[in-house]
Design an enzyme around this catalytic site. Sequence first.
Site, mmCIF file in Angstrom:
data_model
loop_
_atom_site.group_PDB
_atom_site.id
_atom_site.type_symbol
_atom_site.label_atom_id
_atom_site.label_comp_id
_atom_site.label_asym_id
_atom_site.label_seq_id
_atom_site.Cartn_x
_atom_site.Cartn_y
_atom_site.Cartn_z
ATOM 1 N N CYS A 1 0.811 -1.228 0.000
ATOM 2 C CA CYS A 1 0.000 0.000 0.000
ATOM 3 C C CYS A 1 0.838 1.270 0.000
ATOM 4 O O CYS A 1 0.569 2.213 -0.759
ATOM 5 C CB CYS A 1 -0.947 0.005 1.194
ATOM 6 S SG CYS A 1 -0.184 -0.476 2.748
ATOM 7 N N HIS B 1 -3.159 6.455 4.435
ATOM 8 C CA HIS B 1 -1.724 6.569 4.689
ATOM 9 C C HIS B 1 -1.247 7.928 4.178
ATOM 10 O O HIS B 1 -1.631 8.355 3.087
ATOM 11 C CB HIS B 1 -0.947 5.500 3.901
ATOM 12 C CG HIS B 1 -1.059 4.109 4.446
ATOM 13 N ND1 HIS B 1 -1.786 3.780 5.560
ATOM 14 C CD2 HIS B 1 -0.506 2.943 3.997
ATOM 15 C CE1 HIS B 1 -1.668 2.476 5.784
ATOM 16 N NE2 HIS B 1 -0.911 1.950 4.864
#
EC number: 1.2.1.11
Lengths: 344, 344
Positions: B131, B251
């Site tokens: 990710c 994130h």
Amino acid sequence: MANKTYTVAVVGATGAVGEQMLKFLEERQFPVKELRPLSSARSAGSTIRFRGEDIVVQEALPEAFEGVDIALFSAGGSVSEKLAPEAVKRGAVVIDNTNAFRMHPDVPLVVPEVNKEAIRQHKGIIANPNCSTIQMVVALKPLYDRYGLDRVIVSTYQAVSGSGWQAAIELQKQSQAALNGDELPLQVMPVGKLDKHYPIAFNVLPQCDVAQDNGFTLEEMKMDRETQKIFNDHEIKVTATCVRVPVYRGHSESVYVELKKDFDLEEVRTLLSESSGIIVEDQIQEQIYPMPIHVENRTEVFVGRIRRDLHHPHALNLWVVADNLLKGAATNAIQIAEALISEE
Amino acid sequence: MANKTYTVAVVGATGAVGEQMLKFLEERQFPVKELRPLSSARSAGSTIRFRGEDIVVQEALPEAFEGVDIALFSAGGSVSEKLAPEAVKRGAVVIDNTNAFRMHPDVPLVVPEVNKEAIRQHKGIIANPNCSTIQMVVALKPLYDRYGLDRVIVSTYQAVSGSGWQAAIELQKQSQAALNGDELPLQVMPVGKLDKHYPIAFNVLPQCDVAQDNGFTLEEMKMDRETQKIFNDHEIKVTATCVRVPVYRGHSESVYVELKKDFDLEEVRTLLSESSGIIVEDQIQEQIYPMPIHVENRTEVFVGRIRRDLHHPHALNLWVVADNLLKGAATNAIQIAEALISEE
């Protein structure tokens, strides 16, 4: 000399940092003859506890500095700008925790582990650096001395208490509101005096101070220019990205360091471990590294995740954590005061 | 071809990423003939909702892949290692969201905005990158093409959902316990399978995966080697520090980028704005920048805090945020599946 005592004023005595300053003056047995807690008109009249006595907080007016030997300021830049010269005029030495005088050529900017000797050059005001700068330069100092320092690239993970108690209360209230599914109160973060406020609970904010024309924030610029001034070396290059995270206390920093020559990693660990004010917590295999929850109420700078860079032969990476209210503010200010009186 | 439909298996259908995969297959009208949700024996027997129907989740056994055209795996590396070859043996193309095959020379590692053409070289398995790598390479691609890319130094601010729903629940429970002054439940963070667990509520953890011998964590090493593989350029140097923060989803990354030649900052903004899959939010003077709370359920990569480095003539700094469950996982996997069938 050993018996000399001092009248000490604390400006911003009811604030997050001021409260810690009072605590340290007491705990470290600073030779206080008289303590004079000062604040804005709004908080004046309240009392603080010092050495078992209740002392009434007075309004910080110019006359309040009559007879003061040392004045510790931590009530915002505009208060320092107005009142620090008044304190100096009345014979006090000011130790200022704000940004007001840090870059002034006549004002030493001091982290005792790095440049204690600069204190001697003061002309009435000594500045305490920004919290995120202090902990970084403490960690860099042994590397600077041994290998030389070329550049630093740092990203911060800053606690809300850097913006005062109000910000800490905001994090608490927002967190509870978020858990309850209620609307979030928005008043302080990211920067109290700016127009827009965003949630800090369960979020991160890539802004810790006002914007500058070059796209950096003031907090980021402070880390660059304060580092140069503290080391008295204008060739050190610091690029910072300053970010607020939902942590009450304890700033963390991911620091990439490019040295002037190659190094031995074990020697780096030893150098850091043996340096005053640093505690090395560095065993990633055992999951040992510094974390904000472990540094609360600790006065040292914690260093871990020490590792040789993958790609640059003279570079290494560090993870640096400290209590922003203590080494980042109150502890450093009291250390300056201690160094000051030890010179007398 | 336009009418061709596919039997699609989703392994880990009840997990944080699997759930998003099902949602996207439906929302993006992927030509699904039959959906086969698979899971561990523990979750088998539950039902998931797809296109208005309840479908029973079956146990992920080798035979469950009979007749499957495309198998989306997101149930951990050990499940992929065991079952992906079984799926391939039965004729399926596997799109794997785990670390199991990413660096295997026969397995393309694909972010469609960067190296869609690599899909053609698959021999049964296509890997979805980590990710934190995905969102960074999407932001770097336009800069790589225009200026060339020398090195990257990145510090991450990673959400807990990257470790699954359990980690998100842990953050929620710990936050409430901390607000109540109760003892914090510690089970998942920083790495579920390791011995030590630390609070993530009101804390940051400088560890997102297991430690490697060189002092980096696996997550940090992934960002280096996956970036090289995706760009098919082994001269790109990435130094990463991966940190978990108390954020549920999204994130964030502080990215320092050294280009091969000088650049015009306005051109950089234009290049990024015009690139597929990127949204530029970059007006620091107006307090406009990407934040995790704003990217939830968004499939794009958000870029802000774009600024010329203070010290290096070819360097700039970026702040890159994306929903780790979407572009960081499910969205990218479905985009790979879409690219795969468009080639047929």
